[in-house]
Design a protein around this motif. Structure first.
Motif, mmCIF file in Angstrom:
data_model
loop_
_atom_site.group_PDB
_atom_site.id
_atom_site.type_symbol
_atom_site.label_atom_id
_atom_site.label_comp_id
_atom_site.label_asym_id
_atom_site.label_seq_id
_atom_site.Cartn_x
_atom_site.Cartn_y
_atom_site.Cartn_z
ATOM 1 N N ASN A 89 1.158 -1.518 0.480
ATOM 2 C CA ASN A 89 0.003 0.315 0.071
ATOM 3 C C ASN A 89 0.423 1.296 -0.089
ATOM 4 O O ASN A 89 1.883 1.401 0.564
ATOM 5 N N GLY A 91 -0.749 4.346 -1.288
ATOM 6 C CA GLY A 91 -1.113 5.718 -1.435
ATOM 7 C C GLY A 91 -2.950 4.776 -1.221
ATOM 8 O O GLY A 91 -3.208 3.675 -1.783
ATOM 9 N N TYR A 92 -3.822 5.525 -2.290
ATOM 10 C CA TYR A 92 -5.269 6.352 -2.434
ATOM 11 C C TYR A 92 -5.711 5.129 -3.334
ATOM 12 O O TYR A 92 -6.518 4.593 -3.014
ATOM 13 N N ASP A 95 -5.058 1.246 -1.630
ATOM 14 C CA ASP A 95 -6.827 1.885 -1.156
ATOM 15 C C ASP A 95 -7.664 0.860 -1.643
ATOM 16 O O ASP A 95 -8.555 0.280 -1.458
ATOM 17 N N ARG A 96 -7.729 2.179 -3.091
ATOM 18 C CA ARG A 96 -8.766 1.571 -3.570
ATOM 19 C C ARG A 96 -8.947 0.025 -4.387
ATOM 20 O O ARG A 96 -9.904 -0.720 -4.487
ATOM 21 N N ASP A 143 1.787 5.533 -7.575
ATOM 22 C CA ASP A 143 1.120 5.917 -6.517
ATOM 23 C C ASP A 143 0.042 7.762 -7.024
ATOM 24 O O ASP A 143 0.890 8.334 -6.179
ATOM 25 N N SER A 145 -1.902 9.273 -5.758
ATOM 26 C CA SER A 145 -1.673 10.576 -5.144
ATOM 27 C C SER A 145 -0.411 10.170 -4.117
ATOM 28 O O SER A 145 -0.909 12.023 -4.032
ATOM 29 N N THR A 146 0.102 10.122 -4.730
ATOM 30 C CA THR A 146 1.610 10.409 -3.691
ATOM 31 C C THR A 146 3.255 10.572 -4.937
ATOM 32 O O THR A 146 3.823 11.198 -4.649
ATOM 33 N N LEU A 337 -4.389 14.836 -3.824
ATOM 34 C CA LEU A 337 -5.504 13.257 -3.511
ATOM 35 C C LEU A 337 -5.543 12.899 -2.486
ATOM 36 O O LEU A 337 -6.615 12.101 -2.064
ATOM 37 N N HIS A 338 -4.636 11.855 -1.816
ATOM 38 C CA HIS A 338 -4.273 12.237 -0.113
ATOM 39 C C HIS A 338 -4.847 12.095 0.222
ATOM 40 O O HIS A 338 -4.902 13.251 0.370
ATOM 41 N N PRO A 339 -6.095 11.522 0.814
ATOM 42 C CA PRO A 339 -7.790 12.402 2.014
ATOM 43 C C PRO A 339 -5.465 12.905 3.218
ATOM 44 O O PRO A 339 -6.444 14.635 3.964
ATOM 45 N N ARG A 342 -3.928 16.587 1.807
ATOM 46 C CA ARG A 342 -4.910 16.991 0.676
ATOM 47 C C ARG A 342 -4.879 18.407 -0.004
ATOM 48 O O ARG A 342 -4.669 18.617 -0.710
#
Ligand SMILES: *Cc1c(COP(=O)(O)O)cnc(C)c1O
Length: 394
Positions: A89, A91-92, A95-96, A143, A145-146, A337-339, A342
């Protein structure tokens, strides 16, 4: 009214800027999906995808849908209720992938980075692999998001030596980062048309190698998703490869025409040259941001992707203002994008057709945005740093 002078450069992590020949294919009169000419194009596109994924022994799938469908096409066909999955894992999007595996009835274990912008170390993943009876391991190559790049070759080797299938989410890496399915022992890799492959959004692209197809054939339960079931798509792909007509669901005909053009461009450039160009453009952008005093989300340079850059806004600069001012200067960038972070960072996509002029235009627009947002820096510092990379590393 549209004007060429008013157009902006789209530098986000997909959709990207597309080549004119690819867009021209989108505008061709739509043929029948069983017309002989179209069958030839679809078959040729599938043949080329094997090269794009460096998977001579792979079975490509081209299905209408976004990258998320490609993720589902990968794991829904390999997992059965109760199977154990290890998610590396970062990042975003990791997780998806975990959520999709859970929906397929699998038991998911994560091996996570210790912080945002990091990646699990190989020894941590090896340890996690030994701790359970996993059927499959998923890796997010980049990823989005990161901006974190994982060591796919190293991870795939670990999985292979544990007898675990490897699924690589390459949505932000295929045709941009180094990725060789057959050489690296990756069982399935997937992407979407609108990222580094360079075709407008709408195609899920996937290549499955023999061990994955064998696992699929030995299923005891039907695939829960009807549309994503390889049983429906495999005969269609095999038919187009054999240049025979077939029908399951109407293909996105014009997108397939465009894919054939884009794949030919990728094959003509060559894997190594294409990766080297992405590295050069990425280095130029990253050095420019560094010269402007902006920090990056990946916590170490070797963890930074070459298809996008994720950078923190400088202290005291309002993020939305910077992005709006950069857009006003002609270049569109993406927000966070990464919570967990963000609002604190932004993303620059630089994949596919990206060239030195795009890079310099982007850095110039960011400097204008920073200036308009009240940030103090030496004008041209980012441009000079980028130019230094572009001039030396051809
Ligand atoms: C963009 C992206 C996705 C999702 O693709 P969609 O086309 O938006 O569904 C999945 N994984 C990664 C790594 C991505 O960059």
């Amino acid at each position: 009214m549209r004007s060429n002078k008013g157009r902006k450069l789209l530098m986000i992590p997909g959709p990207i800027e597309f080549e004119p020949d690819v867009l021209a294919a989108m505008a061709e009169p739509t043929p029948s999906h069983v017309a002989p000419d179209f069958i030839e194009v679809f078959g040729h596109a599938l043949d080329q995808l094997r090269e794009v994924f460096a998977a001579p022994d792979g079975q490509p799938f081209v299905v209408a849908g976004s990258g998320t469908l490609a993720m589902e096409l990968a794991v829904a066909n390999l997992l059965e209720p109760g199977d154990a999955v290890l998610v590396v894992n970062t990042g975003y999007f990791s997780d998806r992938m975990a959520a999709i595996c859970t929906r397929a009835g699998a038991q998911v274990t994560h091996v996570r980075a210790d912080r945002v912008g990091g990646a699990p170390r190989l020894d941590e993943v090896a340890h996690a692999l030994q701790a359970g009876a996993f059927k499959l391991m998923t890796i997010t190559h980049v990823d989005t998001s990161t901006g974190v790049l994982t060591d796919v070759a190293g991870l795939a080797q670990l999985a292979q030596s544990s007898g675990v299938l490897t699924v690589v989410d390459g949505v932000c890496s295929v045709a941009g980062e180094a990725l060789r399915l057959t050489d690296w022992g990756i069982d399935v890799a997937l992407t979407a048309s609108q990222k580094a492959v360079g075709v407008p959004p709408g195609l899920a692209l996937l290549v499955a190698r023999p061990r994955a197809l064998e696992t699929f054939r030995q299923r005891r339960t039907p695939v829960a998703s009807y549309y994503a079931d390889w049983s429906n798509w495999l005969p269609i792909m095999e038919a187009y490869q054999a240049r025979r007509p077939a029908y399951f669901g109407t293909p996105a005909v014009n997108l397939v025409l465009a894919l054939d053009v884009a794949a030919a461009q990728i094959v003509a450039e060559g894997h190594d040259r294409r990766v080297a160009r992405h590295v050069r453009m990425s280095n130029a952008i990253k050095r420019a941001l560094q010269a402007l005093g902006l920090g990056q989300v990946p916590v170490a340079p070797e963890l930074a992707a070459h298809t996008l850059t994720a950078a923190y806004f400088p202290q005291d600069v309002d993020g939305p203002t910077l992005l709006a001012k950069t857009a006003a200067a002609g270049v569109i960038l993406a927000g966070g994008l990464h919570p967990e972070i963000r609002a604190r960072y932004f993303r620059i996509g630089h994949m596919g057709a990206v060239n030195a002029a795009d890079v310099l235009g982007t850095v110039g627009a960011i400097e204008q945005g920073l200036s308009a947002a009240g940030y103090a820096f030496a004008p041209g510092a980012g441009l000079a740093a980028a130019q230094e990379v572009l001039l030396t590393a051809a």
